[in-house]
Write a protein that holds these residues in place. Structure first.
Motif, PDB file in Angstrom:
ATOM      1  N   LEU A  24       0.826  -1.205   0.000  1.00 27.01           N
ATOM      2  CA  LEU A  24       0.000   0.000   0.000  1.00 27.01           C
ATOM      3  C   LEU A  24       0.860   1.255   0.000  1.00 27.01           C
ATOM      4  O   LEU A  24       0.553   2.234  -0.699  1.00 27.01           O
ATOM      5  N   GLN A  25       1.951   1.211   0.785  1.00 25.59           N
ATOM      6  CA  GLN A  25       2.854   2.368   0.806  1.00 25.59           C
ATOM      7  C   GLN A  25       3.505   2.563  -0.557  1.00 25.59           C
ATOM      8  O   GLN A  25       3.600   3.698  -1.049  1.00 25.59           O
ATOM      9  N   GLU A  26       3.942   1.456  -1.168  1.00 24.87           N
ATOM     10  CA  GLU A  26       4.547   1.571  -2.496  1.00 24.87           C
ATOM     11  C   GLU A  26       3.543   2.098  -3.514  1.00 24.87           C
ATOM     12  O   GLU A  26       3.877   2.959  -4.348  1.00 24.87           O
ATOM     13  N   ALA A  27       2.293   1.593  -3.437  1.00 25.34           N
ATOM     14  CA  ALA A  27       1.271   2.055  -4.377  1.00 25.34           C
ATOM     15  C   ALA A  27       0.960   3.534  -4.151  1.00 25.34           C
ATOM     16  O   ALA A  27       0.791   4.305  -5.113  1.00 25.34           O
ATOM     17  N   THR A  28       0.889   3.936  -2.874  1.00 25.15           N
ATOM     18  CA  THR A  28       0.618   5.344  -2.572  1.00 25.15           C
ATOM     19  C   THR A  28       1.732   6.250  -3.082  1.00 25.15           C
ATOM     20  O   THR A  28       1.479   7.310  -3.672  1.00 25.15           O
ATOM     21  N   GLU A  29       2.984   5.835  -2.841  1.00 16.83           N
ATOM     22  CA  GLU A  29       4.107   6.638  -3.326  1.00 16.83           C
ATOM     23  C   GLU A  29       4.136   6.678  -4.847  1.00 16.83           C
ATOM     24  O   GLU A  29       4.436   7.725  -5.442  1.00 16.83           O
ATOM     25  N   ARG A  30       3.817   5.530  -5.481  1.00 20.49           N
ATOM     26  CA  ARG A  30       3.796   5.508  -6.929  1.00 20.49           C
ATOM     27  C   ARG A  30       2.701   6.421  -7.474  1.00 20.49           C
ATOM     28  O   ARG A  30       2.913   7.168  -8.446  1.00 20.49           O
ATOM     29  N   GLU A  31       1.529   6.383  -6.839  1.00 15.11           N
ATOM     30  CA  GLU A  31       0.448   7.259  -7.279  1.00 15.11           C
ATOM     31  C   GLU A  31       0.790   8.728  -7.038  1.00 15.11           C
ATOM     32  O   GLU A  31       0.445   9.591  -7.853  1.00 15.11           O
ATOM     33  N   ARG A  32       1.486   8.994  -5.917  1.00 17.11           N
ATOM     34  CA  ARG A  32       1.883  10.378  -5.649  1.00 17.11           C
ATOM     35  C   ARG A  32       2.856  10.879  -6.715  1.00 17.11           C
ATOM     36  O   ARG A  32       2.736  12.005  -7.220  1.00 17.11           O
ATOM     37  N   ARG A  33       3.834  10.033  -7.070  1.00 12.01           N
ATOM     38  CA  ARG A  33       4.764  10.436  -8.133  1.00 12.01           C
ATOM     39  C   ARG A  33       4.042  10.570  -9.456  1.00 12.01           C
ATOM     40  O   ARG A  33       4.324  11.485 -10.241  1.00 12.01           O
ATOM     41  N   PHE A  34       3.093   9.655  -9.682  1.00  9.17           N
ATOM     42  CA  PHE A  34       2.342   9.703 -10.939  1.00  9.17           C
ATOM     43  C   PHE A  34       1.556  11.004 -11.053  1.00  9.17           C
ATOM     44  O   PHE A  34       1.577  11.668 -12.093  1.00  9.17           O
ATOM     45  N   VAL A  35       0.866  11.392  -9.986  1.00 13.28           N
ATOM     46  CA  VAL A  35       0.103  12.638 -10.002  1.00 13.28           C
ATOM     47  C   VAL A  35       1.022  13.830 -10.179  1.00 13.28           C
ATOM     48  O   VAL A  35       0.723  14.780 -10.931  1.00 13.28           O
ATOM     49  N   SER A  36       2.166  13.796  -9.484  1.00 14.88           N
ATOM     50  CA  SER A  36       3.110  14.910  -9.599  1.00 14.88           C
ATOM     51  C   SER A  36       3.640  15.019 -11.027  1.00 14.88           C
ATOM     52  O   SER A  36       3.668  16.122 -11.613  1.00 14.88           O
ATOM     53  N   ASP A  37       4.062  13.879 -11.601  1.00 14.46           N
ATOM     54  CA  ASP A  37       4.593  13.919 -12.969  1.00 14.46           C
ATOM     55  C   ASP A  37       3.515  14.293 -13.966  1.00 14.46           C
ATOM     56  O   ASP A  37       3.763  15.062 -14.911  1.00 14.46           O
ATOM     57  N   ALA A  38       2.298  13.738 -13.787  1.00 19.13           N
ATOM     58  CA  ALA A  38       1.214  14.072 -14.716  1.00 19.13           C
ATOM     59  C   ALA A  38       0.879  15.551 -14.639  1.00 19.13           C
ATOM     60  O   ALA A  38       0.659  16.208 -15.661  1.00 19.13           O
ATOM     61  N   SER A  39       0.848  16.095 -13.420  1.00 19.09           N
ATOM     62  CA  SER A  39       0.559  17.528 -13.282  1.00 19.09           C
ATOM     63  C   SER A  39       1.622  18.366 -13.969  1.00 19.09           C
ATOM     64  O   SER A  39       1.320  19.377 -14.640  1.00 19.09           O
ATOM     65  N   HIS A  40       2.892  17.944 -13.821  1.00 25.95           N
ATOM     66  CA  HIS A  40       3.984  18.694 -14.446  1.00 25.95           C
ATOM     67  C   HIS A  40       3.885  18.638 -15.965  1.00 25.95           C
ATOM     68  O   HIS A  40       4.009  19.660 -16.665  1.00 25.95           O
ATOM     69  N   ASP A  41       3.655  17.443 -16.511  1.00 21.87           N
ATOM     70  CA  ASP A  41       3.598  17.305 -17.966  1.00 21.87           C
ATOM     71  C   ASP A  41       2.341  17.937 -18.555  1.00 21.87           C
ATOM     72  O   ASP A  41       2.365  18.396 -19.707  1.00 21.87           O
ATOM     73  N   LEU A  42       1.269  17.955 -17.810  1.00 22.56           N
ATOM     74  CA  LEU A  42       0.060  18.619 -18.314  1.00 22.56           C
ATOM     75  C   LEU A  42       0.183  20.132 -18.234  1.00 22.56           C
ATOM     76  O   LEU A  42      -0.416  20.866 -19.045  1.00 22.56           O
ATOM     77  N   ARG A  43       0.941  20.606 -17.260  1.00 20.76           N
ATOM     78  CA  ARG A  43       1.062  22.048 -17.080  1.00 20.76           C
ATOM     79  C   ARG A  43       1.797  22.713 -18.254  1.00 20.76           C
ATOM     80  O   ARG A  43       1.449  23.829 -18.662  1.00 20.76           O
ATOM     81  N   ASN A  44       2.806  22.015 -18.789  1.00 18.23           N
ATOM     82  CA  ASN A  44       3.596  22.631 -19.856  1.00 18.23           C
ATOM     83  C   ASN A  44       2.776  22.934 -21.103  1.00 18.23           C
ATOM     84  O   ASN A  44       2.776  24.083 -21.582  1.00 18.23           O
TER      85      ASN A  44
END
Length: 499
Positions: free
Chosen positions: A242-262
């Protein structure tokens, strides 16, 4: 005070009747009560039989001694009892009248006159005459000749133990039973409580996760049995995932937000600049650039939706697919930018969704086209129980330390960013997710030159049904086919992160 007392009663009521510990204790006590009750009855019966047998033996031995003495001609003091005897002796004539007695029965009525008058040869029974203090066991036998004449009956009476007729023995036995029952109840409550101590510790630790975070782990008990240890280890393993999935989802949201922002920022800037231009300004180049950013956003949203469906394992229709035929169709529809050669073994069949599998091959080909120099090789073959599809380019390849990184979401190597700055870094992750959904793998193997992507799927046997059972299409995703004006989902040429 009354409220506190009532609260205590209710708390104990819940613990006894609604907790596993209380129900187990009550069940054990109920079963033990039944067993101890049967034991109590059995002991009472055995005690009675033992007491009657003991006094019967005493009466019989006394009569046997008296008769033996008479037969041997010893008549003097024959009725006097021995020091170890507790029996009373009485001699009755044929008419039931007392003709002789021991000191203890002096002047007393006959013990068994009716039996004598009924010509019984042997008397053996319990009797409770009024002239004695308690009940006695009488045993008697008739003699042909005696000092008191012919046909007399010698009777011995032994007092029965009084403990069988008063409350002392049953009460003592019942007290022992109650004490044993209380010990069983305490032992059951205490033992089950100790068993549940690790469970309570695990529950308490899990209740603290809101404060300590998912990085916290429950203690693994050293005692309590293998199952409790396995429970704690399973909880910790689940928390780790669960911790790994949460961290992966957190990185995913962060990266997706960054790539969508550009692209959003670029699109916003272009539109604001267009509004500041004069009316006669040629807007076409700016609109074309904004349209490119819009397409990139659309492609990224489609990929994100596909990843979400893959993560949720949403059901989609599956069917039997000829891997060689699918590869041939995908190669033929590619634009002639880089020469593609094929080596396709026929009748290599798998079971999957054709749109998703075409997307895997499309993503691999798009990635190879960006990094190839002179050509791409596509191979389909059998390998044991696996169907193998390989895509090999003659580019610079992928360093060993980056072979797993290219399958991470939004991960893009420097060369990939240089060759395709508009890529999203989702093509290869999507391809691997699809492969794993159908029980396969996707990885990068060693090759003399370039990058060699190897897709493995379970080979479908020839005697398998032609079409696998399909799930309800209403519950299946459309794989991007109806997401609006997007590119063909099987040609995600801007999704990769490899080289």
């Amino acid at each position: 005070m009354a409220t506190e007392r009532w609260g205590t009663v209710r708390r104990w009521h819940r613990r006894l009747f609604f907790s596993a510990r209380g129900r187990a204790t009550l069940t054990t006590v109920a079963v033990s009560t039944l067993i101890l009750g049967l034991v109590f009855v059995l002991l009472m019966v055995l005690a009675r039989e033992w007491a009657e047998s003991k006094v019967w033996r005493k009466s019989e031995r006394t009569v046997e001694r008296v008769v033996t003495d008479i037969v041997r001609g010893r008549y003097e003091d024959v009725l006097d009892t021995e020091p170890d005897e507790t029996s009373l002796v009485q001699v009755l004539g044929p008419d039931g009248v007392v003709v002789a007695e021991s000191v203890g029965l002096s002047g007393r009525p006959p013990l068994a006159a009716d039996d004598v008058l009924n010509d019984k040869m042997i008397i053996d029974r319990a009797s409770c005459p009024d002239f004695l203090e308690g009940c006695v066991w009488i045993f008697g036998t008739r003699l042909r000749t005696s000092p008191w004449g012919p046909g007399v009956t010698v009777i011995a009476a032994t007092p029965l133990p009084t403990l069988l007729h008063v409350w002392l023995f049953p009460a003592s036995l019942a007290l022992v039973m109650v004490a044993l029952l209380a010990l069983i109840a305490w032992w059951t409550w205490h033992t089950i409580g100790r068993v549940f101590v690790p469970v309570d510790e695990i529950r308490a630790e899990m209740a603290e996760f809101s404060k300590q975070g998912l990085g916290h782990r429950v203690p693994v008990p050293k005692t309590g049995g293998v199952r409790l240890q396995a429970l704690a280890e399973t909880v910790n393993a689940t928390l780790e995932r669960l911790q790994e999935a949460t961290e992966r989802e957190r990185r995913f949201v962060s990266d997706a937000s960054h790539d969508l922002r550009n692209p959003l920022a670029a699109l916003q800037t272009q539109l604001e600049s267009a509004l500041d231009e004069p009316d006669d300004y040629d807007w076409q180049p700016m609109v074309v650039s904004a349209l490119g950013d819009t397409r990139r956003l659309n492609n990224m949203v489609v990929d994100l939706l596909e990843l979400a469906r893959l993560d949720s394992r949403a059901p989609v229709p599956i069917e039997r697919i000829d891997l060689a035929g699918l590869a041939r169709r995908e190669v033929e529809r590619r634009p002639p930018r880089i020469p593609i050669t094929t080596d396709l073994e026929p009748d290599v069949t798998v079971q999957a969704n054709p749109v998703r599998l075409a997307r895997v091959l499309g993503n691999l080909l798009s990635n190879a086209e960006r990094h190839a120099v002179d050509g791409i090789q596509v191979t389909v073959e059998r390998d044991g129980g696996d169907a193998v599809l390989e895509v090999l380019d003659d580019g610079d390849g992928v360093p060993d330390e980056s072979r797993e990184r290219v399958f991470e979401r939004f991960a893009r190597l420097r060369e990939s960013r240089t060759r395709d700055p508009d890529g999203t870094g989702l093509g290869l992750p999507i391809a691997r997710e699809i492969a794993e959904v159908y029980g396969g793998t996707l990885r990068i193997d060693d090759s003399p030159a370039g990058a060699r992507f190897v897709l493995r799927l379970p080979l479908l046997l020839k005697d398998a049904p032609k079409d696998a059972p399909k799930e309800d299409p209403q519950n299946a995703p459309n794989d991007g086919a109806n997401e609006g004006p997007t590119e063909d989902p099987r040609d995600s040429s801007k999704d990769d992160g490899g080289g």
